[in-house]
Design a protein around this motif. Structure first.
Motif, PDB file in Angstrom:
ATOM      1  N   THR A   1      -9.373  15.700   5.951  1.00  0.00           N
ATOM      2  CA  THR A   1      -9.428  14.219   5.881  1.00  0.00           C
ATOM      3  C   THR A   1      -9.349  13.952   4.486  1.00  0.00           C
ATOM      4  N   LEU A   2     -10.438  14.360   3.743  1.00  0.00           N
ATOM      5  CA  LEU A   2     -10.718  13.959   2.337  1.00  0.00           C
ATOM      6  C   LEU A   2      -9.500  14.337   1.551  1.00  0.00           C
ATOM      7  N   LEU A   3      -9.057  15.709   1.638  1.00  0.00           N
ATOM      8  CA  LEU A   3      -7.811  16.065   0.844  1.00  0.00           C
ATOM      9  C   LEU A   3      -6.681  15.025   1.149  1.00  0.00           C
ATOM     10  N   GLY A   4      -6.478  14.845   2.466  1.00  0.00           N
ATOM     11  CA  GLY A   4      -5.330  13.866   2.644  1.00  0.00           C
ATOM     12  C   GLY A   4      -5.360  12.515   2.279  1.00  0.00           C
ATOM     13  N   VAL A   5      -6.460  11.728   2.532  1.00  0.00           N
ATOM     14  CA  VAL A   5      -6.645  10.690   1.901  1.00  0.00           C
ATOM     15  C   VAL A   5      -6.489  10.140   0.397  1.00  0.00           C
ATOM     16  N   PHE A   6      -7.189  11.354  -0.460  1.00  0.00           N
ATOM     17  CA  PHE A   6      -7.050  11.243  -1.718  1.00  0.00           C
ATOM     18  C   PHE A   6      -5.643  11.584  -2.190  1.00  0.00           C
ATOM     19  N   LEU A   7      -4.849  12.505  -1.861  1.00  0.00           N
ATOM     20  CA  LEU A   7      -3.841  12.834  -2.294  1.00  0.00           C
ATOM     21  C   LEU A   7      -2.642  11.671  -1.570  1.00  0.00           C
ATOM     22  N   ALA A   8      -2.847  11.031  -0.461  1.00  0.00           N
ATOM     23  CA  ALA A   8      -1.908  10.228  -0.218  1.00  0.00           C
ATOM     24  C   ALA A   8      -1.987   8.883  -0.650  1.00  0.00           C
ATOM     25  N   SER A   9      -3.231   8.697  -1.111  1.00  0.00           N
ATOM     26  CA  SER A   9      -3.475   7.347  -1.712  1.00  0.00           C
ATOM     27  C   SER A   9      -2.931   7.225  -3.175  1.00  0.00           C
ATOM     28  N   THR A  10      -3.345   8.329  -3.907  1.00  0.00           N
ATOM     29  CA  THR A  10      -3.018   8.307  -5.202  1.00  0.00           C
ATOM     30  C   THR A  10      -1.477   8.714  -5.467  1.00  0.00           C
ATOM     31  N   ALA A  11      -0.804   9.116  -4.607  1.00  0.00           N
ATOM     32  CA  ALA A  11       0.657   9.494  -4.604  1.00  0.00           C
ATOM     33  C   ALA A  11       1.237   8.123  -4.205  1.00  0.00           C
ATOM     34  N   GLY A  12       0.631   7.442  -3.060  1.00  0.00           N
ATOM     35  CA  GLY A  12       1.315   6.222  -2.850  1.00  0.00           C
ATOM     36  C   GLY A  12       1.083   5.035  -3.639  1.00  0.00           C
ATOM     37  N   TYR A  13       0.138   5.073  -4.301  1.00  0.00           N
ATOM     38  CA  TYR A  13      -0.041   3.908  -5.368  1.00  0.00           C
ATOM     39  C   TYR A  13       0.798   4.183  -6.511  1.00  0.00           C
ATOM     40  N   ALA A  14       0.717   5.566  -7.042  1.00  0.00           N
ATOM     41  CA  ALA A  14       1.467   5.748  -8.198  1.00  0.00           C
ATOM     42  C   ALA A  14       3.098   5.436  -7.779  1.00  0.00           C
ATOM     43  N   VAL A  15       3.697   5.723  -6.837  1.00  0.00           N
ATOM     44  CA  VAL A  15       4.923   5.313  -6.661  1.00  0.00           C
ATOM     45  C   VAL A  15       5.073   3.932  -6.393  1.00  0.00           C
ATOM     46  N   SER A  16       3.997   3.138  -5.816  1.00  0.00           N
ATOM     47  CA  SER A  16       4.391   1.895  -5.699  1.00  0.00           C
ATOM     48  C   SER A  16       4.213   0.839  -7.039  1.00  0.00           C
ATOM     49  N   ARG A  17       3.411   1.439  -7.843  1.00  0.00           N
ATOM     50  CA  ARG A  17       3.070   0.695  -9.110  1.00  0.00           C
ATOM     51  C   ARG A  17       3.837   1.020 -10.284  1.00  0.00           C
ATOM     52  N   MET A  18       4.121   2.250 -10.321  1.00  0.00           N
ATOM     53  CA  MET A  18       4.416   3.027 -11.583  1.00  0.00           C
ATOM     54  C   MET A  18       5.817   3.602 -11.516  1.00  0.00           C
ATOM     55  N   ARG A  19       6.796   3.445 -12.671  1.00  0.00           N
ATOM     56  CA  ARG A  19       8.129   3.720 -12.704  1.00  0.00           C
ATOM     57  C   ARG A  19       8.218   4.926 -13.409  1.00  0.00           C
ATOM     58  N   PHE A  20       8.382   6.178 -13.091  1.00  0.00           N
ATOM     59  CA  PHE A  20       8.595   7.289 -13.862  1.00  0.00           C
ATOM     60  C   PHE A  20       9.687   8.048 -13.355  1.00  0.00           C
ATOM     61  N   PRO A  21      10.270   9.049 -14.120  1.00  0.00           N
ATOM     62  CA  PRO A  21      11.307   9.636 -13.603  1.00  0.00           C
ATOM     63  C   PRO A  21      10.982  11.051 -12.520  1.00  0.00           C
ATOM     64  N   GLY A  22      11.894  10.866 -11.494  1.00  0.00           N
ATOM     65  CA  GLY A  22      11.651  11.552 -10.146  1.00  0.00           C
ATOM     66  C   GLY A  22      10.592  10.905  -9.121  1.00  0.00           C
ATOM     67  N   SER A  23      10.384   9.604  -9.298  1.00  0.00           N
ATOM     68  CA  SER A  23       9.442   9.024  -8.519  1.00  0.00           C
ATOM     69  C   SER A  23      10.204   8.976  -7.063  1.00  0.00           C
ATOM     70  N   ARG A  24      11.370   8.327  -6.985  1.00  0.00           N
ATOM     71  CA  ARG A  24      12.146   8.349  -6.009  1.00  0.00           C
ATOM     72  C   ARG A  24      12.057   9.732  -5.214  1.00  0.00           C
ATOM     73  N   GLN A  25      12.733  10.651  -6.132  1.00  0.00           N
ATOM     74  CA  GLN A  25      12.939  11.873  -5.474  1.00  0.00           C
ATOM     75  C   GLN A  25      11.745  12.460  -5.095  1.00  0.00           C
ATOM     76  N   LEU A  26      10.478  12.057  -5.466  1.00  0.00           N
ATOM     77  CA  LEU A  26       9.218  12.653  -4.949  1.00  0.00           C
ATOM     78  C   LEU A  26       9.037  12.155  -3.539  1.00  0.00           C
ATOM     79  N   MET A  27       9.436  10.840  -3.201  1.00  0.00           N
ATOM     80  CA  MET A  27       9.093  10.484  -2.029  1.00  0.00           C
ATOM     81  C   MET A  27      10.065  10.775  -0.928  1.00  0.00           C
ATOM     82  N   TRP A  28      11.338  11.105  -1.445  1.00  0.00           N
ATOM     83  CA  TRP A  28      12.426  11.878  -0.407  1.00  0.00           C
ATOM     84  C   TRP A  28      12.153  13.144  -0.260  1.00  0.00           C
ATOM     85  N   THR A  29      11.366  13.893  -1.027  1.00  0.00           N
ATOM     86  CA  THR A  29      10.805  15.451  -0.792  1.00  0.00           C
ATOM     87  C   THR A  29       9.707  15.251   0.393  1.00  0.00           C
TER      88      THR A  29
END
Length: 307
Positions: A113-141
């Motif tokens: 639960t702790l690891l899932g919340v931490f990784l999912a929230s940080t990854a989701g926030y990064a892709v939602s707010r930041m534009r970086f190479p491979g962001s779309r590919q990361l979500m499709w992965t």
């Protein structure tokens, strides 16, 4: 008074009853709104919901009923009401490794639960707010990994964990569960963060907050419903899982879902202990659901508004 006058006066009352009939014919029919239901539709709907509730609750109620009876209650259910007791619960707690399995499950489920919340929230926030190479590919992965059944991943995960010496290890099992929980939760959290105005992030930067400070102090409090859904999904992923725990853990580190199988041997299954343990397993999951139920609906619906 003339005859014409009498005729006119007599004709007027005779024509009067025709007016209500014309008015009734011209009166527009009431059109039922889209959200309005007829009485029969309401009866059918409620009967269907009651039937679905009974079907869903019957297995749990039946297992609870059997667990309160004697050892042979599954063969003679009529004996349960005559011998109601908690003997099966006290017996399984005193003469099995249920306490150890419960502790192992709490450690694994809590870590997942702790690891899932931490990784999912940080990854989701990064892709939602930041534009970086491979962001779309990361979500499709993340999305592609959800296409494979967990049973297909057992062999590659086993070989990888064997090379990293993570077999029969709490952290190794937590990582294995995270591979299942994080992809779905990251997609959901990304959609939830998309519903939070970006002006809040800009206000945080104006006040001198770092991106991490903005995320922790401003965004996380607003994302509590989404985080609650993520925590609940991650917890359930680890709490009742059997395949990974069976292959990656030895008997000393069995979880509840794996340990309960030892009561159902081929020669003589102990259904009294099995039913009692099944009820014990459901209690923590029900408690976690009660804690986050207010946030589940809003978190799931808000997370699905954008992609």
């Amino acid at each position: 008074m003339t005859a014409a006058t009498h005729e006119t006066g007599a004709a007027t009352p005779a024509a009067a009853p025709a007016r209500p009939a014309v008015a009734a014919a011209e009166r527009p029919r009431k059109v039922r709104g889209r959200e309005e239901r007829s009485p029969w539709a309401s009866v059918v709907l409620h009967c269907t919901l009651i039937l679905a509730t009974v079907i869903a609750a019957f297995p749990v109620v039946w297992i609870l009923f059997i667990s309160l009876g004697p050892k042979n209650a599954w063969q003679e259910p009529g004996q349960v009401l005559k011998h109601l007791s908690l003997h099966n619960y006290s017996d399984v707690l005193a003469h099995s490794d249920l306490a150890k399995w419960f502790l192992n499950t709490v450690i694994v489920a809590g870590g997942t639960t702790l690891l899932g919340v931490f990784l999912a929230s940080t990854a989701g926030y990064a892709v939602s707010r930041m534009r970086f190479p491979g962001s779309r590919q990361l979500m499709w992965t993340f999305l592609v990994t959800q296409m494979f059944p967990s049973i297909v991943l057992i062999v590659p995960l086993y070989l990888l964990m064997s090379e990293l010496h993570l077999l029969d290890n709490y952290f190794g099992l937590i990582l294995a569960y995270a591979t299942t929980a994080v992809p779905f939760c990251a997609w959901m959290m990304k959609g939830y963060f998309d519903t939070i105005p970006k002006e809040i992030d800009e206000a945080g930067r104006v006040d001198g907050l770092t991106p991490i400070g903005t995320f922790w102090r401003l965004i996380v409090p607003l994302a509590k419903p989404g985080l609650a859904v993520t925590a609940f999904y991650s917890f359930l992923t680890a709490w009742g899982e059997v395949a990974y725990a069976t292959q990656f853990m030895q008997s000393d580190h069995y979880t509840l879902a794996v340990g309960i199988r030892t009561f159902a041997q081929d020669q003589r299954p102990d259904w009294a202990w099995t039913s009692a343990t099944a009820i014990i397993i459901t209690i923590p999951a029900a408690l976690v659901f009660m804690l986050v139920q207010r946030s589940l609906v809003s978190g799931l619906t808000a997370g699905g508004t954008k992609s």
